[in-house]
Design an enzyme around this catalytic site. Structure first.
Site, short mmCIF file in Angstrom:
data_model
loop_
_atom_site.label_atom_id
_atom_site.label_comp_id
_atom_site.label_asym_id
_atom_site.label_seq_id
_atom_site.Cartn_x
_atom_site.Cartn_y
_atom_site.Cartn_z
CE LYS A 107 39.21 103.65 46.34
NZ LYS A 107 38.04 103.06 45.66
P1 NAD Z 1 42.30 93.12 43.98
O1 NAD Z 1 43.41 93.46 44.88
O2 NAD Z 1 41.32 92.09 44.41
O3 NAD Z 1 42.88 92.66 42.55
C1 NAD Z 1 43.77 93.45 41.82
C2 NAD Z 1 44.20 92.68 40.58
O4 NAD Z 1 45.05 93.53 39.79
C3 NAD Z 1 45.04 91.43 40.90
O5 NAD Z 1 44.71 90.38 40.00
C4 NAD Z 1 46.47 91.90 40.65
O6 NAD Z 1 47.34 90.86 40.28
C5 NAD Z 1 46.27 92.84 39.48
N1 NAD Z 1 47.37 93.79 39.35
C6 NAD Z 1 47.98 94.51 40.32
N2 NAD Z 1 49.00 95.23 39.82
C7 NAD Z 1 49.02 94.95 38.50
C8 NAD Z 1 49.84 95.39 37.42
N3 NAD Z 1 50.85 96.25 37.62
N4 NAD Z 1 49.59 94.93 36.18
C9 NAD Z 1 48.58 94.04 35.95
N5 NAD Z 1 47.77 93.59 36.94
C10 NAD Z 1 47.99 94.04 38.18
O7 NAD Z 1 41.56 94.50 43.63
P2 NAD Z 1 40.06 94.72 43.16
O8 NAD Z 1 39.25 94.98 44.36
O9 NAD Z 1 39.68 93.68 42.19
O10 NAD Z 1 40.20 96.14 42.41
C11 NAD Z 1 40.62 96.24 41.07
C12 NAD Z 1 40.22 97.61 40.51
O11 NAD Z 1 38.81 97.77 40.64
C13 NAD Z 1 40.84 98.81 41.23
O12 NAD Z 1 41.02 99.86 40.30
C14 NAD Z 1 39.76 99.20 42.23
O13 NAD Z 1 39.88 100.55 42.63
C15 NAD Z 1 38.52 98.96 41.39
N6 NAD Z 1 37.29 98.77 42.15
C16 NAD Z 1 37.18 97.81 43.10
C17 NAD Z 1 35.97 97.64 43.76
C18 NAD Z 1 35.73 96.55 44.77
O14 NAD Z 1 34.58 96.38 45.20
N7 NAD Z 1 36.73 95.78 45.16
C19 NAD Z 1 34.88 98.49 43.47
C20 NAD Z 1 35.04 99.46 42.48
C21 NAD Z 1 36.25 99.59 41.83
#
Ligand code: NAD
Length: 429
Positions: A107
């Site tokens: 990561k």
């Molecule tokens: P993203 O940046 O597209 O979205 C993040 C979301 O979280 C946004 O809506 C943002 O407003 C919200 N957020 C940020 N800080 C916040 C807070 N303090 N309180 C409430 N909401 C908050 O990110 P993503 O890619 O959707 O990833 C989200 C989670 O999923 C992370 O934990 C990431 O590690 C995990 N994840 C992502 C993927 C992927 O393919 N993108 C795969 C596996 C896991």
């Protein structure tokens, strides 16, 4: 609340006790997995379009590669730090092993808020970060992908810069790229879609316990009008919400992001909110999300519903929230959203947790498909990607479910046991 290193090390210690390894082997595996193999920290300068030079701090943590090259996302966030990347890299090792992918875990990220920068500056930052880490990545070495604050454009820029520096045509060095630049059909939606399959499997396997007999039938009928609340409306959350509402007929009765939390017993219009967020970047002032109607975080998590889906950041559900939840299950879209005390409380309260390493593994599964397509110089149809993803998610869910029944433990510990057995075999062979 725990810090993230405490969280993953406590999870590892709990899981190892449920394996059938000898005492010596348990000790060795914990020693090996407790710390990453490489912690790469870079400070790289970027001349921004306002003429100022700024030095950014970037991380790449390569946790383990017994099962194959390191694999894991890159996060752009103002709170990104070493311990966070270490924990996220550990979860990638477990996730890839659980999904039987030929990858280890990694990561990384850069500590800054991408919302504060223009597209021109983001382009410069991505290229400079790619230059700072290019010696450590490669399709047979370490393959980054999108995460919080990054997307297919980020991956395109970093791939292009890495290929330029290496004088090669290696598209497989990054996954999550745009379709026009070696990306895979279905990658953008993959994490949300994988999560939806977990919800379907959860409904199927717990049907008798949670759903009245008259509802039994096709999954979409079982779940019709069932409710969920969702924290995070980015890549993972917004696709999960779209699929749960459109395909399964579920109702979203609570939503939150970095700008606030809202509840609506009638259900939010996910399609309208997806359009709103793609234009404005946040939920606030979107349909049903007026600032004066916002609720606080605890009121949000106290909303009665069938499923709670954290899909934002880690350590969002602590003891207080765990006592407040009024749901049958938590499906972890985010990585590490529940701390260990909260996890214990949820188990005591009989609330099922479908763990992150399973529930959000659809993203890395389709990243694997992208990597394979890049290697073979062939491209698959959306239908093939979706079918293969569904089969893999169903298989992983069934394996975790059966292991949890066999060991009389939680799905998280069962998932870790399955993953650790695979990693241990690769290490010992
Ligand atoms: P993203 O940046 O597209 O979205 C993040 C979301 O979280 C946004 O809506 C943002 O407003 C919200 N957020 C940020 N800080 C916040 C807070 N303090 N309180 C409430 N909401 C908050 O990110 P993503 O890619 O959707 O990833 C989200 C989670 O999923 C992370 O934990 C990431 O590690 C995990 N994840 C992502 C993927 C992927 O393919 N993108 C795969 C596996 C896991």
């Amino acid at each position: 609340m725990k810090n993230m290193c405490d969280l993953y090390q406590e999870q590892l210690a709990l899981a190892i006790e449920n394996t059938c390894f000898s005492a010596e082997c348990k000790e060795e595996i914990v020693e090996i997995l407790k710390q990453p193999k490489h912690e790469i920290i870079v400070n790289f300068p970027v001349k921004l379009s306002n003429g100022h030079l700024k030095v950014f701090k970037g991380y790449r943590i390569q946790h383990n590669n017994f099962c194959g090259p390191y694999k894991g996302g890159l996060r752009f966030h103002h709170n990104t730090h070493l311990d966070e990347c270490k924990a996220l890299a550990f979860w990638m090792t477990v996730k890839c092993a659980l999904q039987e992918l030929p990858f280890g875990g990694a990561k990384g990220g850069v500590k800054f808020d991408p919302r504060e920068y223009s597209t021109d500056d983001l382009h410069k930052i991505c290229k400079a970060f790619a230059r700072a880490i290019y010696k450590y990545v490669g399709s047979e070495r370490d393959i980054p992908a999108p995460d919080v604050g990054t997307n297919s454009k980020t991956m395109d820029w970093m791939t292009a810069e890495t290929r330029r520096l290496n004088h090669d045509h290696d598209f497989g060095v990054y996954t999550g790229k745009s379709l026009i630049f070696g990306g895979s059909q279905g990658r953008t939606e993959a994490t949300g879609r994988g999560l939806m399959h977990c919800v379907e499997k959860w409904a199927e396997l717990t049907g008798a316990a949670h759903i009245s007999a008259t509802d039994l039938g096709e999954n979409h009928q079982i779940l019709k009008d069932r409710t969920f609340i969702l924290q995070g409306f980015g890549n993972v959350g917004s696709f999960a919400a779209k699929l749960l509402t459109e395909r399964l007929g579920m109702k979203c009765v609570g939503l939150g992001d970095h700008t606030g939390y809202w509840t609506n017993a009638e259900g939010f219009s996910i399609m309208e909110l997806r359009n709103w967020v793609s234009e404005t970047g946040c939920l606030s002032r979107g349909p049903g999300c007026a600032p004066e109607q916002a609720v606080d975080k605890l009121a949000f998590f106290s909303q009665a519903c069938d499923l709670v889906i954290p899909a934002a950041l880690e350590l969002q559900i602590g003891e207080e929230e765990a006592h407040a939840l009024q749901c049958s299950a938590v499906i972890e879209g985010a990585n590490g959203p529940i701390d260990t005390d909260a996890d214990r409380i949820l188990t005591e309260r009989g609330i099922t947790v479908v763990p992150d390493v399973l529930a959000n593994s659809g993203g890395v599964v389709v990243s694997y498909y992208e990597w394979l397509q890049n290697k073979r110089c062939e491209y698959w149809s959306l239908e093939k990607v979706r079918n293969d993803l569904e089969k893999r998610m169903d298989k992983a869910f069934n394996r975790v479910w059966s292991k949890a029944q066999e060991l009389k433990t939680t799905m998280r510990i069962a998932a870790y046991v399955l993953a650790i057995e695979r990693i241990q075999y690769a290490y010992d062979t």
